[in-house]
Design an enzyme around this catalytic site. Structure first.
Site, PDB file in Angstrom:
ATOM      1  N   ASN A 115     -11.780   1.933   6.972  1.00  0.00           N
ATOM      2  CA  ASN A 115     -10.586   1.103   6.029  1.00  0.00           C
ATOM      3  C   ASN A 115     -10.433   1.529   5.071  1.00  0.00           C
ATOM      4  O   ASN A 115      -9.780   2.864   4.707  1.00  0.00           O
ATOM      5  CB  ASN A 115     -10.833  -0.400   7.068  1.00  0.00           C
ATOM      6  CG  ASN A 115      -9.725  -0.665   6.990  1.00  0.00           C
ATOM      7  OD1 ASN A 115      -9.173  -0.123   6.491  1.00  0.00           O
ATOM      8  ND2 ASN A 115      -9.718  -1.239   8.803  1.00  0.00           N
ATOM      9  N   ASP A 174     -10.344  -5.221   4.933  1.00  0.00           N
ATOM     10  CA  ASP A 174      -9.437  -3.842   4.925  1.00  0.00           C
ATOM     11  C   ASP A 174      -8.979  -3.248   3.998  1.00  0.00           C
ATOM     12  O   ASP A 174      -9.825  -2.813   3.264  1.00  0.00           O
ATOM     13  CB  ASP A 174      -8.065  -4.396   6.353  1.00  0.00           C
ATOM     14  CG  ASP A 174      -7.610  -3.677   6.274  1.00  0.00           C
ATOM     15  OD1 ASP A 174      -7.157  -2.293   6.369  1.00  0.00           O
ATOM     16  OD2 ASP A 174      -6.479  -4.664   7.493  1.00  0.00           O
ATOM     17  N   GLU A 213       1.564  -3.204   6.391  1.00  0.00           N
ATOM     18  CA  GLU A 213       0.061  -2.675   5.869  1.00  0.00           C
ATOM     19  C   GLU A 213       0.542  -1.443   5.012  1.00  0.00           C
ATOM     20  O   GLU A 213       1.305  -1.129   4.718  1.00  0.00           O
ATOM     21  CB  GLU A 213      -0.482  -1.962   6.537  1.00  0.00           C
ATOM     22  CG  GLU A 213      -1.901  -2.693   7.785  1.00  0.00           C
ATOM     23  CD  GLU A 213      -2.728  -1.928   6.380  1.00  0.00           C
ATOM     24  OE1 GLU A 213      -2.697  -1.426   5.454  1.00  0.00           O
ATOM     25  OE2 GLU A 213      -3.976  -2.127   6.675  1.00  0.00           O
ATOM     26  N   ASN A 265      -6.341   6.146   8.591  1.00  0.00           N
ATOM     27  CA  ASN A 265      -5.856   4.834   8.470  1.00  0.00           C
ATOM     28  C   ASN A 265      -4.761   4.208   7.051  1.00  0.00           C
ATOM     29  O   ASN A 265      -4.500   3.460   6.441  1.00  0.00           O
ATOM     30  CB  ASN A 265      -7.210   4.014   8.798  1.00  0.00           C
ATOM     31  CG  ASN A 265      -7.098   2.499   8.137  1.00  0.00           C
ATOM     32  OD1 ASN A 265      -7.011   1.689   7.647  1.00  0.00           O
ATOM     33  ND2 ASN A 265      -6.557   1.555   9.834  1.00  0.00           N
TER      34      ASN A 265
END
Length: 304
Positions: free
Chosen positions: A177, A230, A32, A119
């Site tokens: 997100n 995402d 990520e 996040n």
């Protein structure tokens, strides 16, 4: 073999038909938060369950450990001074790495209560920091630390660049997100990935008008299927390159899906980089991929 799926002829102007999808690194548990350091010719990203951050050297192709035991890092970006800003899911905070390597906590609580699990994060040209705060990092010990949610919802916050004050800018998301500004910063796009844990929840990207330190006029920009949106990034023409379960989807500034980059794993996030900022780096489950495009990414901050 081409890695592209063309849905509209306009997509052809954004891609290089001879460019192919390259595997930069594999062996992550959940890759990520990629961020490109032009001054270091390096890509840094998070491997959340492994509680580490890795660095890929563009000159040599070598991958090394950038930082370990960092409390399940997720999204990363750079501020206007080039410092690394990171969402630490495990510690429920947003932090900044100073030039001497020390860590400054930018946000850890709101209204006297701990955040959920920050996040993703982006920095506006005025230095303000905007981040999302779903609860993914506190519902299990896999990508964070299981714990009680003390905030009344999953919200989007802004950190003032002068006072450091944290304010809520959006509070009606299921699971906020990824987020990114349009090239002129008149709009902020935020993905809602609530569908991941609740099949009745949204799986779309919303668009807001930016009115100083506030957001207004929310509308759905695009529904993302299959799966969820995402992280995502915006190119200099205003197109959104959005992560999805079938790869990377390219949407025009009007929200039209015009093409896809096919990726063999579920995509989590993206970052533009390379000497010409025309290389798209893709974090996708166990691997990091890259592909050269015929368009350059929008620079949000120093070196990115």
């Amino acid at each position: 073999m081409s890695c592209y799926e063309t849905i509209d002829a306009r997509f052809g102007d954004l891609i290089d038909p001879v460019a192919f999808l390259e595997t930069i690194h594999t062996g992550n548990r959940w890759a990520e938060g990629p961020v490109y350091f032009a001054d270091l010719r390096s890509l840094i990203w998070s491997d959340i369950p492994n509680d580490r951050m890795l660095r890929w050297d563009e000159e040599t192709g070598a991958v090394s450990l950038f930082r370990s035991h960092v409390s399940n890092p997720n999204g990363n970006t750079r501020d206007r001074n080039g410092r690394l800003v990171t969402c630490m899911q495990g510690e429920r905070r947003v932090v900044r790495t100073e030039w001497d390597g020390s860590i400054t906590v930018l946000a850890s609580a709101y209204d006297g209560k701990p955040l959920n699990s920050p996040n993703d994060v982006v920095v506006k040209s005025d230095g303000s920091i905007w981040f999302t705060d779903p609860n993914y990092g506190i519902i299990s010990d896999y990508v964070g630390r299981k714990g009680l949610q003390e905030q009344p919802g999953c919200r989007v916050y802004r950190i003032d660049p002068l006072s450091g004050k944290i304010t809520v800018v959006a509070d009606d998301f299921s699971m906020p997100n990824g987020l990114a500004f349009s090239p002129d910063e008149k709009h902020l796009y935020i993905s809602d990935s609530g569908f991941l844990t609740d099949r009745g929840a949204p799986h779309h990207v919303r668009q807001f008008d930016v009115d100083g330190d506030r957001l207004a006029n929310s509308r759905i920009f695009a529904d993302i299927s299959p799966g969820i949106p995402d992280g995502f990034r915006v190119d200099v023409m205003g197109n959104l390159w959005i992560s999805a379960w079938d790869g990377v989807q390219c949407h025009t500034p009007e929200g039209e899906l015009i093409g896809k980059i096919q990726v063999p794993e579920m995509v989590a996030n993206l970052a533009f980089g390379g000497p010409r900022n025309n290389r798209l780096f893709i974090t996708a489950t166990t691997s990091v991929y890259a592909v050269f495009l015929n368009v350059r990414g929008q620079k949000y901050a120093f070196g990115t």
